[in-house]
Design an enzyme around this catalytic site. Structure first.
Site, PDB file in Angstrom:
ATOM      1  N   MET A 130      47.955  36.203  41.276  1.00  0.00           N
ATOM      2  CA  MET A 130      48.612  35.866  42.547  1.00  0.00           C
ATOM      3  C   MET A 130      49.778  34.905  42.312  1.00  0.00           C
ATOM      4  O   MET A 130      50.878  35.105  42.811  1.00  0.00           O
ATOM      5  CB  MET A 130      47.616  35.150  43.492  1.00  0.00           C
ATOM      6  CG  MET A 130      46.377  35.915  43.829  1.00  0.00           C
ATOM      7  SD  MET A 130      45.228  34.911  44.823  1.00  0.00           S
ATOM      8  CE  MET A 130      44.567  33.819  43.590  1.00  0.00           C
ATOM      9  N   THR A 131      49.504  33.835  41.541  1.00  0.00           N
ATOM     10  CA  THR A 131      50.465  32.735  41.402  1.00  0.00           C
ATOM     11  C   THR A 131      51.716  33.153  40.644  1.00  0.00           C
ATOM     12  O   THR A 131      51.637  33.925  39.679  1.00  0.00           O
ATOM     13  CB  THR A 131      49.786  31.559  40.664  1.00  0.00           C
ATOM     14  OG1 THR A 131      48.572  31.252  41.340  1.00  0.00           O
ATOM     15  CG2 THR A 131      50.668  30.330  40.620  1.00  0.00           C
ATOM     16  N   PRO A 133      55.779  31.698  39.074  1.00  0.00           N
ATOM     17  CA  PRO A 133      56.426  30.466  38.612  1.00  0.00           C
ATOM     18  C   PRO A 133      56.951  29.627  39.789  1.00  0.00           C
ATOM     19  O   PRO A 133      56.886  28.407  39.767  1.00  0.00           O
ATOM     20  CB  PRO A 133      57.580  30.967  37.737  1.00  0.00           C
ATOM     21  CG  PRO A 133      57.139  32.327  37.274  1.00  0.00           C
ATOM     22  CD  PRO A 133      56.287  32.892  38.380  1.00  0.00           C
ATOM     23  N   GLY A 136      52.668  28.851  44.361  1.00  0.00           N
ATOM     24  CA  GLY A 136      51.224  29.037  44.170  1.00  0.00           C
ATOM     25  C   GLY A 136      50.517  28.888  45.499  1.00  0.00           C
ATOM     26  O   GLY A 136      49.960  29.833  46.044  1.00  0.00           O
ATOM     27  N   ILE A 162      47.746  32.948  34.845  1.00  0.00           N
ATOM     28  CA  ILE A 162      46.732  33.959  35.177  1.00  0.00           C
ATOM     29  C   ILE A 162      45.579  33.912  34.181  1.00  0.00           C
ATOM     30  O   ILE A 162      45.733  34.233  32.998  1.00  0.00           O
ATOM     31  CB  ILE A 162      47.367  35.369  35.259  1.00  0.00           C
ATOM     32  CG1 ILE A 162      48.571  35.345  36.215  1.00  0.00           C
ATOM     33  CG2 ILE A 162      46.323  36.409  35.668  1.00  0.00           C
ATOM     34  CD1 ILE A 162      48.300  34.761  37.606  1.00  0.00           C
ATOM     35  N   GLU A 248      35.522  32.994  45.491  1.00  0.00           N
ATOM     36  CA  GLU A 248      36.108  32.238  44.376  1.00  0.00           C
ATOM     37  C   GLU A 248      35.829  30.739  44.563  1.00  0.00           C
ATOM     38  O   GLU A 248      35.470  30.029  43.616  1.00  0.00           O
ATOM     39  CB  GLU A 248      37.624  32.498  44.333  1.00  0.00           C
ATOM     40  CG  GLU A 248      38.321  31.766  43.219  1.00  0.00           C
ATOM     41  CD  GLU A 248      39.814  32.102  43.111  1.00  0.00           C
ATOM     42  OE1 GLU A 248      40.281  33.052  43.768  1.00  0.00           O
ATOM     43  OE2 GLU A 248      40.504  31.393  42.359  1.00  0.00           O
ATOM     44  N   GLY A 346      33.880   5.138  23.541  1.00  0.00           N
ATOM     45  CA  GLY A 346      34.938   5.879  22.827  1.00  0.00           C
ATOM     46  C   GLY A 346      34.577   7.317  22.549  1.00  0.00           C
ATOM     47  O   GLY A 346      35.441   8.216  22.579  1.00  0.00           O
ATOM     48  N   GLY A 370      43.069  27.463  44.962  1.00  0.00           N
ATOM     49  CA  GLY A 370      43.615  26.769  46.133  1.00  0.00           C
ATOM     50  C   GLY A 370      43.438  25.282  45.885  1.00  0.00           C
ATOM     51  O   GLY A 370      42.310  24.829  45.627  1.00  0.00           O
TER      52      GLY A 370
HETATM   53  C1  LIG Z   1      44.108  26.828  34.251  1.00  0.00           C
HETATM   54  C2  LIG Z   1      44.617  27.536  35.478  1.00  0.00           C
HETATM   55  C3  LIG Z   1      44.116  28.789  35.775  1.00  0.00           C
HETATM   56  C4  LIG Z   1      44.600  29.482  36.882  1.00  0.00           C
HETATM   57  N1  LIG Z   1      44.150  30.758  37.119  1.00  0.00           N
HETATM   58  C5  LIG Z   1      44.782  31.516  38.071  1.00  0.00           C
HETATM   59  C6  LIG Z   1      44.477  32.902  38.221  1.00  0.00           C
HETATM   60  O1  LIG Z   1      43.602  33.445  37.533  1.00  0.00           O
HETATM   61  N2  LIG Z   1      45.175  33.622  39.136  1.00  0.00           N
HETATM   62  C7  LIG Z   1      46.140  33.050  39.910  1.00  0.00           C
HETATM   63  O2  LIG Z   1      46.745  33.759  40.703  1.00  0.00           O
HETATM   64  N3  LIG Z   1      46.448  31.741  39.804  1.00  0.00           N
HETATM   65  C8  LIG Z   1      45.791  30.954  38.897  1.00  0.00           C
HETATM   66  N4  LIG Z   1      46.109  29.626  38.760  1.00  0.00           N
HETATM   67  C9  LIG Z   1      47.128  29.046  39.629  1.00  0.00           C
HETATM   68  C10 LIG Z   1      46.576  28.057  40.663  1.00  0.00           C
HETATM   69  O3  LIG Z   1      45.802  28.725  41.611  1.00  0.00           O
HETATM   70  C11 LIG Z   1      47.783  27.333  41.255  1.00  0.00           C
HETATM   71  O4  LIG Z   1      48.303  26.482  40.233  1.00  0.00           O
HETATM   72  C12 LIG Z   1      47.439  26.513  42.489  1.00  0.00           C
HETATM   73  O5  LIG Z   1      47.095  27.366  43.559  1.00  0.00           O
HETATM   74  C13 LIG Z   1      48.594  25.609  42.922  1.00  0.00           C
HETATM   75  O6  LIG Z   1      49.800  26.295  42.981  1.00  0.00           O
HETATM   76  P1  LIG Z   1      51.094  25.685  42.251  1.00  0.00           P
HETATM   77  O7  LIG Z   1      50.724  25.381  40.853  1.00  0.00           O
HETATM   78  O8  LIG Z   1      52.227  26.585  42.496  1.00  0.00           O
HETATM   79  O9  LIG Z   1      51.325  24.293  42.970  1.00  0.00           O
HETATM   80  P2  LIG Z   1      52.204  24.079  44.289  1.00  0.00           P
HETATM   81  O10 LIG Z   1      51.808  25.055  45.326  1.00  0.00           O
HETATM   82  O11 LIG Z   1      53.641  23.979  43.912  1.00  0.00           O
HETATM   83  O12 LIG Z   1      51.696  22.630  44.726  1.00  0.00           O
HETATM   84  C14 LIG Z   1      52.171  21.403  44.140  1.00  0.00           C
HETATM   85  C15 LIG Z   1      51.499  20.256  44.896  1.00  0.00           C
HETATM   86  O13 LIG Z   1      51.888  20.298  46.285  1.00  0.00           O
HETATM   87  C16 LIG Z   1      50.737  20.314  47.104  1.00  0.00           C
HETATM   88  N5  LIG Z   1      50.971  21.118  48.300  1.00  0.00           N
HETATM   89  C17 LIG Z   1      51.503  22.359  48.392  1.00  0.00           C
HETATM   90  N6  LIG Z   1      51.505  22.782  49.653  1.00  0.00           N
HETATM   91  C18 LIG Z   1      50.972  21.773  50.400  1.00  0.00           C
HETATM   92  C19 LIG Z   1      50.678  21.592  51.792  1.00  0.00           C
HETATM   93  N7  LIG Z   1      50.923  22.550  52.693  1.00  0.00           N
HETATM   94  N8  LIG Z   1      50.132  20.412  52.192  1.00  0.00           N
HETATM   95  C20 LIG Z   1      49.845  19.443  51.291  1.00  0.00           C
HETATM   96  N9  LIG Z   1      50.080  19.562  49.965  1.00  0.00           N
HETATM   97  C21 LIG Z   1      50.622  20.709  49.527  1.00  0.00           C
HETATM   98  C22 LIG Z   1      49.657  20.955  46.235  1.00  0.00           C
HETATM   99  O14 LIG Z   1      48.349  20.637  46.726  1.00  0.00           O
HETATM  100  C23 LIG Z   1      49.969  20.328  44.885  1.00  0.00           C
HETATM  101  O15 LIG Z   1      49.409  19.053  44.817  1.00  0.00           O
HETATM  102  C24 LIG Z   1      45.589  28.891  37.700  1.00  0.00           C
HETATM  103  C25 LIG Z   1      46.070  27.615  37.399  1.00  0.00           C
HETATM  104  C26 LIG Z   1      45.612  26.939  36.302  1.00  0.00           C
HETATM  105  C27 LIG Z   1      46.184  25.592  35.976  1.00  0.00           C
END
Ligand SMILES: Cc1cc2nc3c(=O)[nH]c(=O)nc-3n(C[C@H](O)[C@H](O)[C@H](O)COP(=O)(O)OP(=O)(O)OC[C@H]3O[C@@H](n4cnc5c(N)ncnc54)[C@H](O)[C@@H]3O)c2cc1C
Length: 387
Positions: A130-131, A133, A136, A162, A248, A346, A370
């Site tokens: 889903m996510t 660059p 997310g 992903i 999830e 430690g 999320g």
């Molecule tokens: C190890 C790992 C595994 C993952 N696996 C998957 C996967 O299998 N499939 C997949 O699709 N994705 C996956 N993800 C992605 C993950 O779901 C996203 O990183 C996450 O949803 C946040 O999106 P973002 O990184 O774009 O952060 P952003 O959406 O850019 O958010 C940045 C900050 O802003 C805050 N923020 C954003 N909008 C709001 C709001 N409306 N109100 C308050 N605060 C807000 C967020 O809470 C966060 O603190 C994975 C990520 C990691 C690190």
């Protein structure tokens, strides 16, 4: 506190899982997964053989038919984490909680027949993409677009972070198939590894879950045949995601409670054997009180999570309740593991110790599935009645 959601069948299954972990989750294996950045296929196939993955695949397609009853899956999740194998728990969870349900719930008969048997055996590894660059949390801002052509769709775009993205054979992928950002502008498509124009990006080095791959993906004019559109009709992707995200989030809640319990057990062992000032660390009043707090938190975590598992089984776990479980449990997990690391001194900072690995693994529980801020938004919307 005694947990009451499991019966004899579950406990017999727990023995199978423990036996599997003893055999396939050795330190040597874990170190190899960490070095390679992925759980090897042979382990996934062995898990399929032992009936440890494919639990959510319907029986008619070779699975255990436990799509709605999360208790067996919870046992796999719990036992892998309690054995200090977060990456294994992750690889199994992506297969059964994130990939299979989209096919099992929404796939056409032909899609189910084609993919689910292999997902039950581990021959087909699934992922959910889903996510991107650029986005997310705000999923309706995705830029991956599939344009209709004769016989299928041409996909351009990119995904990132992903889980199982490199090892996956089949990726349930969230794309734009319509104009604007209304819910019906999105679909889920099945992307197959090896499709022309589908590339994997660089390896992402994470602070935790070292043994589970997390990939960047890019799509350049990838042809996706009509038969790979989940459910066969475009415009349902957003609703399909919303229907499965509570599972999830429940699964992250289970992982969080299991990690907190594991942290307690590791810390009890450690503080009883470590001496300072002529006495076991466990005998200092500070340690005793911290352990008492943690033990109580673990009881509350399981009581809450088990109730959510029951509600899920009755198809009554609402998105808001799943969001509460996800953010509340992962924040308690974080506090508990932080205390456990502290009580190890430690050694708590050294990755050879399971408590250190659990601590870094836990950090992402508050981010993925999320973010916890988005979870609070979901809950706040319901509580206040305001968008
Ligand atoms: C190890 C790992 C595994 C993952 N696996 C998957 C996967 O299998 N499939 C997949 O699709 N994705 C996956 N993800 C992605 C993950 O779901 C996203 O990183 C996450 O949803 C946040 O999106 P973002 O990184 O774009 O952060 P952003 O959406 O850019 O958010 C940045 C900050 O802003 C805050 N923020 C954003 N909008 C709001 C709001 N409306 N109100 C308050 N605060 C807000 C967020 O809470 C966060 O603190 C994975 C990520 C990691 C690190």
């Amino acid at each position: 506190m005694e947990r009451v959601i499991y019966d004899e069948d579950h406990e017999a299954f727990r023995d199978v899982v423990k036996e599997f972990i003893k055999r396939y989750g050795t330190n040597e294996k874990r170190e190899k997964w960490d070095a390679d950045g992925e759980v090897d296929r042979a382990t996934m196939l062995a898990a399929g053989e032992s009936g440890i993955i494919g639990l959510s695949v319907p029986e008619e397609f070779g699975g255990a038919g436990m799509l709605q009853d999360y208790r067996f899956r919870a046992i796999v999740n719990e036992e892998s984490i309690k054995a200090g194998l977060g990456s294994l728990a992750g690889a199994f969870g992506i297969q059964d909680d994130l990939a299979v349900p989209y096919l099992a719930h929404f796939g056409t008969q032909a899609q189910k027949e084609k993919w689910l048997p292999g997902m039950a055996t581990g021959e087909v590894i699934g992922a959910l993409a889903m996510t991107e660059p650029g986005t997310g949390s705000d999923l309706r801002s995705i830029k991956s677009v599939a344009k209709k052509v004769d016989g299928g769709w041409i996909l351009n775009g990119a995904k990132t972070f992903i889980s199982s993205g490199k090892t996956a054979d089949l990726l349930v992928t969230f794309v734009k198939t319509g104009e604007g950002n209304r819910p019906d502008a999105f679909s889920l498509v099945l992307l197959e590894n090896g499709m022309e124009g589908f590339e994997h990006g660089k390896k992402l080095h994470k602070m935790g879950f070292a043994g589970h791959d997390t990939a960047e993906l890019s799509f350049t004019d990838v042809f996706i045949p009509d038969e790979n559109l989940i459910g066969g009709v475009p415009g349902h992707g957003f609703v399909q995601l919303m229907r499965n995200l509570p599972l999830e989030r429940l699964s992250i809640g289970v992982a969080a409670a299991a990690a907190a319990e594991a942290g307690l057990l590791w810390t009890l062992d450690y503080t009883k054997s470590r001496e300072a000032f002529g006495q076991p660390v466990a005998d200092f009043q500070n340690t005793r009180f911290k352990l008492a707090d943690i033990a109580t938190t673990v009881d509350v975590l399981w009581t809450y999570v088990d109730r959510a598992i029951e509600l899920y089984g009755q198809q009554k776990l609402t998105p808001e309740e799943a969001a509460k479980v996800k953010f509340w449990c992962t924040e308690r997990e974080w506090e508990v593991l932080d205390t456990c690391v502290q009580l190890h001194g430690g050694y708590g900072y050294i990755l050879e110790y399971p408590v250190a690995r659990a601590f870094v693994d836990a950090r992402v529980h508050r981010i993925y599935g999320g973010t916890n801020e988005i979870m609070r938004e979901i809950v706040a919307r319901q509580v206040t009645g305001r968008k």
